[in-house]
Design a protein around this motif. Sequence first.
Motif, PDB file in Angstrom:
ATOM      1  N   ARG A   1       0.822  -1.216   0.000  1.00 28.88           N
ATOM      2  CA  ARG A   1       0.000   0.000   0.000  1.00 28.88           C
ATOM      3  C   ARG A   1       0.849   1.256   0.000  1.00 28.88           C
ATOM      4  O   ARG A   1       0.440   2.295  -0.471  1.00 28.88           O
ATOM      5  CB  ARG A   1      -0.898   0.042   1.240  1.00 28.88           C
ATOM      6  N   GLU A   2       2.006   1.150   0.616  1.00 26.92           N
ATOM      7  CA  GLU A   2       2.836   2.354   0.763  1.00 26.92           C
ATOM      8  C   GLU A   2       4.302   1.971   0.751  1.00 26.92           C
ATOM      9  O   GLU A   2       4.651   0.783   0.786  1.00 26.92           O
ATOM     10  CB  GLU A   2       2.479   3.077   2.061  1.00 26.92           C
ATOM     11  N   ALA A   3       5.148   3.019   0.714  1.00 29.42           N
ATOM     12  CA  ALA A   3       6.591   2.793   0.591  1.00 29.42           C
ATOM     13  C   ALA A   3       7.132   1.905   1.712  1.00 29.42           C
ATOM     14  O   ALA A   3       8.008   1.064   1.477  1.00 29.42           O
ATOM     15  CB  ALA A   3       7.316   4.138   0.583  1.00 29.42           C
TER      16      ALA A   3
ATOM     17  N   VAL B   1      10.880  -1.756  -5.839  1.00 27.32           N
ATOM     18  CA  VAL B   1       9.880  -0.840  -6.426  1.00 27.32           C
ATOM     19  C   VAL B   1       9.744  -1.124  -7.927  1.00 27.32           C
ATOM     20  O   VAL B   1       8.639  -1.276  -8.456  1.00 27.32           O
ATOM     21  CB  VAL B   1      10.282   0.641  -6.210  1.00 27.32           C
ATOM     22  N   ARG B   2      10.890  -1.210  -8.593  1.00 26.41           N
ATOM     23  CA  ARG B   2      10.868  -1.418 -10.048  1.00 26.41           C
ATOM     24  C   ARG B   2      10.196  -2.750 -10.399  1.00 26.41           C
ATOM     25  O   ARG B   2       9.403  -2.831 -11.323  1.00 26.41           O
ATOM     26  CB  ARG B   2      12.305  -1.378 -10.575  1.00 26.41           C
TER      27      ARG B   2
ATOM     28  N   GLU C   1       6.455  -2.906 -10.232  1.00 26.05           N
ATOM     29  CA  GLU C   1       5.845  -2.314 -11.425  1.00 26.05           C
ATOM     30  C   GLU C   1       5.766  -3.357 -12.537  1.00 26.05           C
ATOM     31  O   GLU C   1       4.743  -3.484 -13.203  1.00 26.05           O
ATOM     32  CB  GLU C   1       6.702  -1.117 -11.850  1.00 26.05           C
ATOM     33  N   HIS C   2       6.838  -4.126 -12.721  1.00 28.88           N
ATOM     34  CA  HIS C   2       6.825  -5.195 -13.738  1.00 28.88           C
ATOM     35  C   HIS C   2       5.757  -6.231 -13.433  1.00 28.88           C
ATOM     36  O   HIS C   2       5.148  -6.801 -14.327  1.00 28.88           O
ATOM     37  CB  HIS C   2       8.179  -5.905 -13.815  1.00 28.88           C
ATOM     38  N   LEU C   3       5.585  -6.515 -12.141  1.00 28.38           N
ATOM     39  CA  LEU C   3       4.598  -7.530 -11.729  1.00 28.38           C
ATOM     40  C   LEU C   3       3.174  -6.977 -11.745  1.00 28.38           C
ATOM     41  O   LEU C   3       2.242  -7.669 -11.388  1.00 28.38           O
ATOM     42  CB  LEU C   3       4.934  -8.042 -10.323  1.00 28.38           C
ATOM     43  N   ARG C   4       3.038  -5.709 -12.132  1.00 33.31           N
ATOM     44  CA  ARG C   4       1.752  -5.011 -12.155  1.00 33.31           C
ATOM     45  C   ARG C   4       1.083  -4.982 -10.776  1.00 33.31           C
ATOM     46  O   ARG C   4      -0.139  -5.046 -10.636  1.00 33.31           O
ATOM     47  CB  ARG C   4       0.802  -5.625 -13.198  1.00 33.31           C
TER      48      ARG C   4
ATOM     49  N   ALA D   1       4.510   3.831  -8.354  1.00 30.72           N
ATOM     50  CA  ALA D   1       5.925   3.448  -8.245  1.00 30.72           C
ATOM     51  C   ALA D   1       6.817   4.688  -8.305  1.00 30.72           C
ATOM     52  O   ALA D   1       7.817   4.773  -7.578  1.00 30.72           O
ATOM     53  CB  ALA D   1       6.298   2.465  -9.352  1.00 30.72           C
ATOM     54  N   ALA D   2       6.445   5.640  -9.144  1.00 32.84           N
ATOM     55  CA  ALA D   2       7.247   6.873  -9.254  1.00 32.84           C
ATOM     56  C   ALA D   2       7.261   7.603  -7.913  1.00 32.84           C
ATOM     57  O   ALA D   2       8.294   8.142  -7.502  1.00 32.84           O
ATOM     58  CB  ALA D   2       6.693   7.767 -10.356  1.00 32.84           C
TER      59      ALA D   2
END
Length: 315
Positions: free
Chosen positions: A144-146, A164-165, A168-171, A178-179
């Motif tokens: 949910r959060e960082a 983090v990256r 994003e790949h795993l959707r 992610a940004a």
Amino acid sequence: MNWLIAHRVASIAAANLRQRLGLPEDGYVDLFAALRRSGLMVAGDEMPSLFGAYFPAGPGRNAGILLNSTMSEATIRHTGAHELGHAELGHERCLADGPDLFSGLPRNKWPDEEKQAEAFAAWFLMPIRAVKTILTRLGLDIPREAADVYQLSLHLGTSYRGAVRHLEHLRMAAPSVAAGWRRVQPARLRARLCGCPDQPPARVWDLTSLTDGSELHVEQGDRLIVRTPRLGGRPLFTGPAAVTALAKPLAVEPDQGIEFDIAGDIDTPSLLTVTSAERQTLWSGTLMPTPEDRRGLIAAAHKPLMVGPTNGARR
Ligand SMILES: [Zn+2]
């Protein structure tokens, strides 16, 4: 080759190699075990401008990997997996893994082999089943959060930014989310979590009852916050000599948990157990040892260390 294709190729190759080397799909991937079993020659040494390097087999020479032993453990694990990717994908020599060469290049301008090796490192160290298993242990479906991503990265043994990256790949994270996470400094997460804004420990684990029974790949300098709401009065604990309990916890109320520092190396898998004053076990976890070769690679920066064959069959 675009990144999408690089990730497809890399995810399949990473799963195949894990299977061949007998590594788990649903938890922490031991990169040093992978290197030992890979048949590659691996050496660690100080290398001022390189993260690592890969040399394919040549006349009279095994394929081999060089790792910069002065990097953090998460960086060494990532670099080792990146170089393993070059080997697994049959690439040519990779010497260009220094921060100098690629940091100036936008990611879409990287050479194809570098895109593939970089994607391989992420998929190799963060299998989707492992990510899901650890998220369950954190009480989550998706982060949910960082702070959630930070805890995930500790359990996976990767960097915060690498996690983090990959999410994003795993959707599991939208690009805009992610940004936002990328802009968060892990040091601020650590400081907030441990309640020590000035000099937070190198890594801070937030361990609830859902992590009971976990294997934790801790390092010297880590802080462990174990939350045990039913602790009551004087907490008791048993653990290896390298573990010390804080006299006064900073992040939890004294009757709600206990905090530990990892003050040295862990030699064998060691149980850390927290019990209530009534001798009821409230939480336990297994602190995993620092393998000899990992310890050598990281601690003995001046002493090159080899794993794998130095002669014999070539890959
Ligand atoms: Zn490379």
